[in-house]
Design an enzyme around this catalytic site. Sequence first.
Site, short mmCIF file in Angstrom:
data_model
loop_
_atom_site.label_atom_id
_atom_site.label_comp_id
_atom_site.label_asym_id
_atom_site.label_seq_id
_atom_site.Cartn_x
_atom_site.Cartn_y
_atom_site.Cartn_z
N ARG A 106 6.44 -0.22 1.66
CA ARG A 106 6.83 -0.51 3.04
C ARG A 106 6.73 0.77 3.88
NH1 ARG A 106 7.62 -4.69 6.56
NH2 ARG A 106 9.64 -4.72 7.59
N THR A 404 0.19 -10.76 9.45
CA THR A 404 0.28 -10.36 8.05
C THR A 404 -0.71 -11.16 7.22
OG1 THR A 404 2.62 -9.90 8.37
CG2 THR A 404 1.92 -10.07 6.12
N THR A 422 0.70 -5.89 5.53
CA THR A 422 0.79 -6.13 6.98
C THR A 422 0.67 -4.85 7.78
OG1 THR A 422 2.19 -7.22 8.64
CG2 THR A 422 3.32 -5.80 7.08
N GLU A 424 2.43 -5.51 10.81
CA GLU A 424 3.44 -6.15 11.65
C GLU A 424 2.80 -7.08 12.68
OE1 GLU A 424 6.42 -7.84 12.37
OE2 GLU A 424 6.13 -6.95 14.34
N GLU A 443 5.56 -1.35 12.54
CA GLU A 443 6.61 -1.88 11.65
C GLU A 443 8.03 -1.47 12.05
OE1 GLU A 443 6.48 -4.77 9.36
OE2 GLU A 443 4.68 -3.60 9.05
N SER A 465 12.30 -6.41 5.83
CA SER A 465 11.12 -7.26 5.88
C SER A 465 11.48 -8.68 5.49
CB SER A 465 10.06 -6.72 4.92
OG SER A 465 9.00 -7.64 4.78
N SER A 466 10.52 -9.58 5.71
CA SER A 466 10.66 -10.96 5.24
C SER A 466 9.62 -11.32 4.20
CB SER A 466 10.50 -11.92 6.42
OG SER A 466 11.44 -11.64 7.40
N GLY A 487 5.87 -13.16 9.61
CA GLY A 487 7.16 -12.60 9.99
C GLY A 487 8.29 -13.29 9.25
N1 GLU Z 1 6.92 -7.24 9.79
C1 GLU Z 1 7.00 -8.47 9.10
C2 GLU Z 1 7.84 -8.35 7.86
O1 GLU Z 1 7.78 -7.37 7.20
C3 GLU Z 1 5.66 -8.92 8.69
C4 GLU Z 1 4.78 -9.03 9.87
C5 GLU Z 1 4.77 -10.41 10.40
O2 GLU Z 1 4.29 -11.27 9.67
O3 GLU Z 1 5.21 -10.63 11.53
O4 GLU Z 1 8.56 -9.21 7.54
#
Ligand code: GLU
Length: 589
Positions: A106, A404, A422, A424, A443, A465-466, A487
């Site tokens: 990350r 992503t 990703t 972001e 990010e 993160s997700s 996300g």
């Molecule tokens: N920043 C998101 C995360 O780490 C991933 C990017 C996205 O899919 O918006 O969860």
Amino acid sequence: MTAQRPRPRPLPHPAFICSILISLALPAAAKTPVATGTGGAVATISEPASQAAMTILDRGGNAVDAAVAAAATLGVTDPFSCGIGGGGFMVIYLAKDKRVITIDHRETAPASFTPGAFLKDGKPMDFDTVVASGRSVGVPGTVRGWHEALERYGSMRFRQVLAPAIEVATKGFTVNENFSHLVAGNEAKFAMFPATAALYLRNGKAVPPGTTLRNPDLAKAYKLLAAGGVNAFYSGGMARAIVDAVNAPQVAAGVRVDGGNMTLADLANYEARLRQPVHSTYRGYDLYGMPLPSSGGVAVAEALNILEGYDLKAMPRAQAEHLYLEASRLAFADRNAYLADPEFVDAPVAGLMSKEYAARRRELINPAHASARAQAGDPYPFQNDQSVPLRPSAGKLLPEGAHTTHLTVADKDGNIVSYTYTIESWGGSGMVVPGYGFLLNNEMTDFDFTGPAPNVPEAGKRPRSSMSPTLAFKDGKPAFSVGSPGGATIITTVLQTIFNYIDLGMTMPQAVDAPRLSERNGMATDVEPGFAGSAQALALEKTGQHWSQEPEEIGAANALVFNPDGTVTAVSEGHRHGVGSALVQKSAH
Ligand code: GLU
């Protein structure tokens, strides 16, 4: 200046989608989102990326080698979703050892970060202004992550696994509708930065479909990695170019954006982390997912634990889906309140993941009626270590799209990689590093802009993160892998795909292609274009569920299913994101 919000339009109808006309070592085959066979298998959203993985498997590489090859190629063909300017989470099953490990790479906050990083005069800064600036850029982790994966668990080096991506970047690939559409949605952001505009715009407009797009600068960057290894990224000329791009962005005439404060030391000191996967069980399956700083594994496990208390198979579909939405709502309330980088926050993970806690949460669900927004629960009594200092705060629900990318690979020896990575937002910060052809992430906007909250910005911290790359086992044997972009909707897409597959009895292609319903404890459940008004929607509305119709598709999942007869089925999207690409080494006819 304030960037115009890059509000994406709905993705094009599948009829418009043309496949990318690049062929690597393999003979051209029809692009297909589902393939069954033996040997290795791969599912990605990009045909050249899946072919790159196959090329490496055919050359004797293992799943880790092939995953890095596919990821590097996605950095060329899907540069708005991922790349070496970003970071990710890789879950690896090592067949010989029967172990699951994870590599957290990350992006990390530069040492200059403080909890006030995104405050001005005590107020949160405008989100989009921060995105398109040097402030949003975290220290990229991708190259360090690939390096650790290859060194520890791969059999090849950068020189070999980057070769297919270098070929695509050098010879070019044909821009498809999806690619052009994503640029069109970000024209204003990309136009701010000349290096980005030169690559992806033509006279200020999106590069049109059918264009052969080459990225010689990115080919050069990959060649530097092939020759110099990981250090060619984290020190020397490329590191200096990154720091310069972040701190003093090169912008078009009349444009003003804030610079960040990243140093060469931030890059030189970047570390990936090997982390213990999150392990949970669901109806006889053992699930392994990503631990913090991704909230994905914990949130998926909590929601499934809540669902496990119901006999979903015996219910009408709408009843089961109502419970899926309610379980997701409760899990999100906890995810927003408690989860953050474990090196900064002692999150109550054991409590959140306990079956007893899930039973308490289940008591809040009305099987006949949708609840309003859920409050975070109290998981502390359900874990041994109760030393959790931070007061829960309700997280703000940000707009989420399909940003992503996720890919998954298995090899003939049974090793499996489930990998989400990703930059972001679509196109990240919008800043291509001049001379190196890759976009820098944004990010750091995954931090909460205001506190008190576990996920406030801090020096050296990784934003929550997700991302939820997941591996499932049954009776000790691999059963399936699944993951998605999008996300925070990543969590609901992975959860819903598992629920569709295990509880609704869908095949994996059906589970992936089904309409996505994303309940993240907001005012309404996000749904995809065309869902509202459908029979499925009307049935769910009887329990009081209601919708927010999103302009975009939700997610672009990829999965593998390990069949009882020894074959493997690779599954990508049948209609989203320009249709995905599933390949197997030896086709089963
Ligand atoms: N920043 C998101 C995360 O780490 C991933 C990017 C996205 O899919 O918006 O969860």
